[in-house]
Scaffold this motif. Structure first.
Motif, PDB file in Angstrom:
ATOM      1  N   ILE A 165     -18.184  -0.779  14.739  1.00 59.07           N
ATOM      2  CA  ILE A 165     -17.148   0.259  14.735  1.00 59.07           C
ATOM      3  C   ILE A 165     -15.894  -0.306  14.082  1.00 59.07           C
ATOM      4  O   ILE A 165     -15.359  -1.337  14.530  1.00 59.07           O
ATOM      5  CB  ILE A 165     -16.825   0.711  16.177  1.00 59.07           C
ATOM      6  N   ASP A 166     -15.409   0.350  13.022  1.00 60.13           N
ATOM      7  CA  ASP A 166     -14.236  -0.144  12.284  1.00 60.13           C
ATOM      8  C   ASP A 166     -13.494   1.050  11.691  1.00 60.13           C
ATOM      9  O   ASP A 166     -14.114   2.037  11.308  1.00 60.13           O
ATOM     10  CB  ASP A 166     -14.690  -1.098  11.172  1.00 60.13           C
ATOM     11  N   ASP A 167     -12.176   0.938  11.601  1.00 60.09           N
ATOM     12  CA  ASP A 167     -11.376   2.035  11.051  1.00 60.09           C
ATOM     13  C   ASP A 167     -11.325   2.034   9.529  1.00 60.09           C
ATOM     14  O   ASP A 167     -10.847   2.994   8.922  1.00 60.09           O
ATOM     15  CB  ASP A 167      -9.933   1.972  11.591  1.00 60.09           C
ATOM     16  N   ASN A 168     -11.810   0.968   8.898  1.00 53.92           N
ATOM     17  CA  ASN A 168     -11.744   0.836   7.449  1.00 53.92           C
ATOM     18  C   ASN A 168     -13.127   1.121   6.851  1.00 53.92           C
ATOM     19  O   ASN A 168     -14.085   0.390   7.113  1.00 53.92           O
ATOM     20  CB  ASN A 168     -11.271  -0.571   7.073  1.00 53.92           C
ATOM     21  N   ALA A 169     -13.205   2.171   6.035  1.00 50.64           N
ATOM     22  CA  ALA A 169     -14.500   2.543   5.447  1.00 50.64           C
ATOM     23  C   ALA A 169     -15.070   1.440   4.571  1.00 50.64           C
ATOM     24  O   ALA A 169     -16.290   1.297   4.456  1.00 50.64           O
ATOM     25  CB  ALA A 169     -14.348   3.834   4.646  1.00 50.64           C
ATOM     26  N   ARG A 170     -14.195   0.646   3.962  1.00 56.24           N
ATOM     27  CA  ARG A 170     -14.653  -0.507   3.168  1.00 56.24           C
ATOM     28  C   ARG A 170     -15.477  -1.445   4.032  1.00 56.24           C
ATOM     29  O   ARG A 170     -16.510  -1.974   3.598  1.00 56.24           O
ATOM     30  CB  ARG A 170     -13.424  -1.238   2.609  1.00 56.24           C
ATOM     31  N   ASN A 171     -15.048  -1.643   5.265  1.00 55.52           N
ATOM     32  CA  ASN A 171     -15.720  -2.581   6.154  1.00 55.52           C
ATOM     33  C   ASN A 171     -17.018  -2.020   6.729  1.00 55.52           C
ATOM     34  O   ASN A 171     -18.004  -2.743   6.889  1.00 55.52           O
ATOM     35  CB  ASN A 171     -14.780  -2.999   7.282  1.00 55.52           C
ATOM     36  N   THR A 172     -17.025  -0.726   7.056  1.00 54.44           N
ATOM     37  CA  THR A 172     -18.268  -0.143   7.564  1.00 54.44           C
ATOM     38  C   THR A 172     -19.310  -0.075   6.456  1.00 54.44           C
ATOM     39  O   THR A 172     -20.505  -0.274   6.708  1.00 54.44           O
ATOM     40  CB  THR A 172     -18.023   1.253   8.159  1.00 54.44           C
ATOM     41  N   HIS A 173     -18.884   0.206   5.238  1.00 55.54           N
ATOM     42  CA  HIS A 173     -19.825   0.245   4.110  1.00 55.54           C
ATOM     43  C   HIS A 173     -20.472  -1.128   3.914  1.00 55.54           C
ATOM     44  O   HIS A 173     -21.690  -1.234   3.708  1.00 55.54           O
ATOM     45  CB  HIS A 173     -19.108   0.680   2.842  1.00 55.54           C
ATOM     46  N   ALA A 174     -19.658  -2.188   3.976  1.00 60.48           N
ATOM     47  CA  ALA A 174     -20.189  -3.543   3.805  1.00 60.48           C
ATOM     48  C   ALA A 174     -21.201  -3.866   4.895  1.00 60.48           C
ATOM     49  O   ALA A 174     -22.232  -4.496   4.626  1.00 60.48           O
ATOM     50  CB  ALA A 174     -19.044  -4.556   3.820  1.00 60.48           C
ATOM     51  N   ALA A 175     -20.905  -3.438   6.123  1.00 55.16           N
ATOM     52  CA  ALA A 175     -21.845  -3.674   7.229  1.00 55.16           C
ATOM     53  C   ALA A 175     -23.162  -2.945   6.998  1.00 55.16           C
ATOM     54  O   ALA A 175     -24.255  -3.491   7.219  1.00 55.16           O
ATOM     55  CB  ALA A 175     -21.211  -3.240   8.544  1.00 55.16           C
ATOM     56  N   GLU A 176     -23.054  -1.703   6.551  1.00 56.99           N
ATOM     57  CA  GLU A 176     -24.259  -0.913   6.313  1.00 56.99           C
ATOM     58  C   GLU A 176     -25.126  -1.526   5.214  1.00 56.99           C
ATOM     59  O   GLU A 176     -26.359  -1.433   5.265  1.00 56.99           O
ATOM     60  CB  GLU A 176     -23.869   0.523   5.962  1.00 56.99           C
ATOM     61  N   GLN A 177     -24.498  -2.178   4.248  1.00 59.66           N
ATOM     62  CA  GLN A 177     -25.256  -2.838   3.185  1.00 59.66           C
ATOM     63  C   GLN A 177     -26.106  -3.980   3.730  1.00 59.66           C
ATOM     64  O   GLN A 177     -27.087  -4.385   3.117  1.00 59.66           O
ATOM     65  CB  GLN A 177     -24.301  -3.383   2.109  1.00 59.66           C
ATOM     66  N   LEU A 178     -25.721  -4.477   4.901  1.00 57.09           N
ATOM     67  CA  LEU A 178     -26.471  -5.554   5.552  1.00 57.09           C
ATOM     68  C   LEU A 178     -27.469  -5.025   6.588  1.00 57.09           C
ATOM     69  O   LEU A 178     -28.107  -5.800   7.286  1.00 57.09           O
ATOM     70  CB  LEU A 178     -25.501  -6.522   6.233  1.00 57.09           C
ATOM     71  N   GLY A 179     -27.576  -3.708   6.677  1.00 52.20           N
ATOM     72  CA  GLY A 179     -28.494  -3.114   7.631  1.00 52.20           C
ATOM     73  C   GLY A 179     -27.909  -2.921   9.015  1.00 52.20           C
ATOM     74  O   GLY A 179     -28.647  -2.690   9.978  1.00 52.20           O
ATOM     75  N   ILE A 180     -26.576  -2.986   9.124  1.00 50.26           N
ATOM     76  CA  ILE A 180     -25.895  -2.804  10.411  1.00 50.26           C
ATOM     77  C   ILE A 180     -25.456  -1.349  10.526  1.00 50.26           C
ATOM     78  O   ILE A 180     -24.689  -0.857   9.691  1.00 50.26           O
ATOM     79  CB  ILE A 180     -24.668  -3.730  10.513  1.00 50.26           C
ATOM     80  N   ARG A 181     -25.936  -0.658  11.527  1.00 48.34           N
ATOM     81  CA  ARG A 181     -25.501   0.721  11.743  1.00 48.34           C
ATOM     82  C   ARG A 181     -24.011   0.730  12.074  1.00 48.34           C
ATOM     83  O   ARG A 181     -23.545  -0.087  12.880  1.00 48.34           O
ATOM     84  CB  ARG A 181     -26.305   1.346  12.877  1.00 48.34           C
ATOM     85  N   SER A 182     -23.259   1.658  11.474  1.00 53.82           N
ATOM     86  CA  SER A 182     -21.802   1.611  11.593  1.00 53.82           C
ATOM     87  C   SER A 182     -21.207   2.986  11.841  1.00 53.82           C
ATOM     88  O   SER A 182     -21.757   4.014  11.425  1.00 53.82           O
ATOM     89  CB  SER A 182     -21.179   1.025  10.321  1.00 53.82           C
ATOM     90  N   ILE A 183     -20.058   2.978  12.501  1.00 55.16           N
ATOM     91  CA  ILE A 183     -19.254   4.185  12.704  1.00 55.16           C
ATOM     92  C   ILE A 183     -17.875   3.924  12.109  1.00 55.16           C
ATOM     93  O   ILE A 183     -17.222   2.934  12.451  1.00 55.16           O
ATOM     94  CB  ILE A 183     -19.122   4.539  14.203  1.00 55.16           C
ATOM     95  N   HIS A 184     -17.467   4.820  11.219  1.00 52.83           N
ATOM     96  CA  HIS A 184     -16.104   4.752  10.675  1.00 52.83           C
ATOM     97  C   HIS A 184     -15.180   5.415  11.686  1.00 52.83           C
ATOM     98  O   HIS A 184     -15.209   6.630  11.876  1.00 52.83           O
ATOM     99  CB  HIS A 184     -16.034   5.451   9.315  1.00 52.83           C
ATOM    100  N   PHE A 185     -14.360   4.622  12.352  1.00 51.08           N
ATOM    101  CA  PHE A 185     -13.502   5.109  13.433  1.00 51.08           C
ATOM    102  C   PHE A 185     -12.313   5.875  12.889  1.00 51.08           C
ATOM    103  O   PHE A 185     -11.617   5.409  11.977  1.00 51.08           O
ATOM    104  CB  PHE A 185     -13.004   3.919  14.260  1.00 51.08           C
TER     105      PHE A 185
END
Length: 201
Positions: A165-185
């Protein structure tokens, strides 16, 4: 199946904004915005988050903008005045997740190693985490893939088993590229709704 939840801290659990300080220094809002846009920028601050010392970062700006000495020094001399307090709705979610005992809880934060101890002294809920990885300590920061991998490896986590969970879409996108499910807060109410849909709350 989600086994662990990873939170960003700033703007998710802790309200931190340079504007809280600089509106005191610059009563004219346009002047304040210009200072933060062109001198004490978010990009400059991120270098301290990535491990550069506060002194080195400050000295760099003082050499470039000596006429702004007072305002530049205030960024870290008066850093605590940028803290607006906990974000209650998100802290409540963290509390509920902790109480459920169903998930391991971690924080992955871009934060200076020199200022993070202030946050630890100020916010008791930081003690609820099973582990916190601080960019300034590790000398790497989001969205670098190796920063996410460091947390996964350190706590023996698999990318597919965690939620980030992160407020920065740049950071959630990077996580998703690694296969980490993410929520843009964006706010606690929407986060709660998403977690309920995922059967995490």
């Amino acid at each position: 199946m989600i086994k662990a939840v990873i939170f960003d801290l700033g703007a998710v659990l802790i309200d931190w904004k340079p504007e809280y300080l600089y509106q005191k220094i610059y009563p004219d809002e346009s002047e304040m915005r210009e200072f933060l846009r062109s001198i004490c920028t978010s990009e400059w601050n991120e270098e301290q988050d990535a491990g550069r010392s506060l002194k080195e970062g400050t000295d760099l700006l003082l050499a470039r903008y000596p006429e702004k000495k007072t305002a530049i020094r205030a960024f870290y001399d008066r850093w605590e005045e940028m803290l607006g307090g906990p974000i209650p709705g998100t802290v409540k979610i963290l509390e509920e997740l902790k109480a459920s005992g169903k998930f391991r809880l971690y924080a992955l934060t871009n934060w200076s190693a020199e200022t993070f101890p202030v946050a630890e002294r100020t916010y008791d809920f930081l003690g609820w985490f099973d582990g916190i990885v601080v960019s300034g300590v590790e000398k790497m920061r989001k969205p670098a893939p190796e920063f996410y991998r460091l947390l996964l490896d350190r706590f023996s986590l698999e990318a597919g088993d965690v939620l980030f969970i992160d407020d920065n879409a740049r950071n959630t996108h990077a996580a998703e590229q690694l296969g980490i499910r993410s929520i843009h807060f964006t706010d606690a109410r929407l986060l709660r709704s998403e977690l309920e849909e995922m059967k995490i709350l």
